[in-house]
Write a protein that holds these residues in place. Structure first.
Motif, PDB file in Angstrom:
ATOM      1  N   ASP A  31       0.815  -1.217   0.000  1.00  0.00           N
ATOM      2  CA  ASP A  31       0.000   0.000   0.000  1.00  0.00           C
ATOM      3  C   ASP A  31       0.847   1.265   0.000  1.00  0.00           C
ATOM      4  N   ASP A  32       1.925   1.294   0.782  1.00  0.00           N
ATOM      5  CA  ASP A  32       2.753   2.502   0.858  1.00  0.00           C
ATOM      6  C   ASP A  32       3.402   2.804  -0.478  1.00  0.00           C
ATOM      7  N   ARG A  33       3.952   1.765  -1.117  1.00  0.00           N
ATOM      8  CA  ARG A  33       4.600   1.990  -2.404  1.00  0.00           C
ATOM      9  C   ARG A  33       3.583   2.409  -3.472  1.00  0.00           C
ATOM     10  N   ALA A  34       2.395   1.769  -3.454  1.00  0.00           N
ATOM     11  CA  ALA A  34       1.370   2.136  -4.428  1.00  0.00           C
ATOM     12  C   ALA A  34       0.920   3.583  -4.226  1.00  0.00           C
ATOM     13  N   ALA A  35       0.757   4.002  -2.965  1.00  0.00           N
ATOM     14  CA  ALA A  35       0.355   5.386  -2.692  1.00  0.00           C
ATOM     15  C   ALA A  35       1.408   6.365  -3.151  1.00  0.00           C
ATOM     16  N   GLU A  36       2.670   5.957  -3.117  1.00  0.00           N
ATOM     17  CA  GLU A  36       3.765   6.816  -3.561  1.00  0.00           C
ATOM     18  C   GLU A  36       3.796   6.938  -5.082  1.00  0.00           C
ATOM     19  N   LEU A  37       3.500   5.840  -5.777  1.00  0.00           N
ATOM     20  CA  LEU A  37       3.653   5.810  -7.228  1.00  0.00           C
ATOM     21  C   LEU A  37       2.454   6.349  -7.999  1.00  0.00           C
ATOM     22  N   TRP A  38       1.232   6.136  -7.508  1.00  0.00           N
ATOM     23  CA  TRP A  38       0.050   6.519  -8.279  1.00  0.00           C
ATOM     24  C   TRP A  38       0.050   7.993  -8.702  1.00  0.00           C
ATOM     25  N   PRO A  39       0.350   8.945  -7.812  1.00  0.00           N
ATOM     26  CA  PRO A  39       0.360  10.357  -8.248  1.00  0.00           C
ATOM     27  C   PRO A  39       1.382  10.615  -9.349  1.00  0.00           C
ATOM     28  N   LEU A  40       2.552   9.976  -9.256  1.00  0.00           N
ATOM     29  CA  LEU A  40       3.579  10.160 -10.275  1.00  0.00           C
ATOM     30  C   LEU A  40       3.155   9.563 -11.615  1.00  0.00           C
ATOM     31  N   VAL A  41       2.538   8.382 -11.566  1.00  0.00           N
ATOM     32  CA  VAL A  41       2.099   7.710 -12.794  1.00  0.00           C
ATOM     33  C   VAL A  41       0.981   8.486 -13.474  1.00  0.00           C
ATOM     34  N   LYS A  42       0.013   8.955 -12.690  1.00  0.00           N
ATOM     35  CA  LYS A  42      -1.120   9.680 -13.273  1.00  0.00           C
ATOM     36  C   LYS A  42      -0.699  11.007 -13.882  1.00  0.00           C
ATOM     37  N   ALA A  43       0.427  11.525 -13.437  1.00  0.00           N
ATOM     38  CA  ALA A  43       0.910  12.795 -13.974  1.00  0.00           C
ATOM     39  C   ALA A  43       1.745  12.623 -15.227  1.00  0.00           C
TER      40      ALA A  43
END
Length: 258
Positions: A31-43
């Protein structure tokens, strides 16, 4: 999860690893890694395109579960029923004395079986899935007559085109049967060779065609033999219970120009 970085110095970000995006899309990251990556990926437009492709592929694979399956060919279904009936009768011979039996084997609809398939997961950045159809078969003991000389063994259901008990109409099958090697209820060439030897036929004259036939309501296998004369053939049909010492010839006739 495989290597998360394709950038210099081990940074997470463009250019994105397809492995990272596939793991993120499949929900296998913590969960922590996914929360870190999602904003970067969506941008990142390129990352969003890859995720969209993964969504489309996943939707296509999921749709296979509800896709209509083609019906089983009638001839194949009949042969399957006959094989199941013979196998069931061989394993449960006592049921022959138990009175009327239920209807023949039932082949369950392929589409219904397909809907029970499980989806395969996503792993190591390789998106793989398979849709498989499972044919479920319920075996019931058919109420069939016994062949002479084979007590407690049910006769297989006849398949193939119908001909008279004396072979009437068999000549019309020659054209389409030349080159065919369908052993029907005999299943293989070894069993057919045993029938040929029992009938005293020349084993050196190999059949030009082999196919199952319905001989007056009996399951049979017809072979086409040459006679040495142009456009003339010898047609011999064996019963499903033929074998060494028991030729069970249903008909034997010569057709064509005399």
């Amino acid at each position: 999860m495989t290597d998360e970085s394709r950038g210099i110095g081990g940074t997470i970000g463009p250019p994105w690893s397809v492995d990272v995006l596939a793991d993120l899309h499949a929900g296998v990251l913590d969960d922590d890694r996914a929360a870190e990556l999602w904003p970067l990926v969506k941008a990142d437009p390129e990352a969003r395109e890859i995720l969209a492709a993964l969504d489309a592929t996943q939707a296509d694979l999921a749709s296979l579960a509800d896709a209509p399956a083609p019906p089983m060919p009638a001839e194949l279904a009949a042969r399957l029923d006959a094989a199941l009936a013979a196998e069931a009768a061989a394993k449960f011979p006592s049921t022959q004395q138990a009175g009327p039996a239920p209807q023949g084997a039932q082949v369950v609809d392929l589409a219904a079986a397909r809907r029970r398939n499980k989806r395969l997961g996503w792993a190591a950045g390789v998106l793989t899935a398979a849709a498989a159809a499972v044919v479920a078969v319920t075996v019931a003991i058919p109420d069939t007559a016994q062949q002479p000389g084979t007590p407690n063994v049910a006769a297989p259901a006849p398949t193939g085109p119908s001909v008279g008990s004396d072979g009437a109409g068999a000549q019309a099958l020659v054209g389409k049967a030349i080159g065919v090697r369908d052993f029907g209820p005999l299943q293989n060439e070894d069993r057919l060779d045993g029938c040929i030897a029992a009938a005293g036929l020349d084993p050196k004259v190999r059949p030009e065609g082999i196919r199952p036939v319905n001989v007056g309501g009996q399951a049979g296998v017809m072979i086409i033999l040459t006679t040495g004369k142009l456009a003339q053939f010898r047609l011999v049909a064996f019963g499903a219970d033929c074998g060494p010492g028991h030729p069970a010839v249903l008909f034997d006739k010569v057709v064509g120009e005399k």
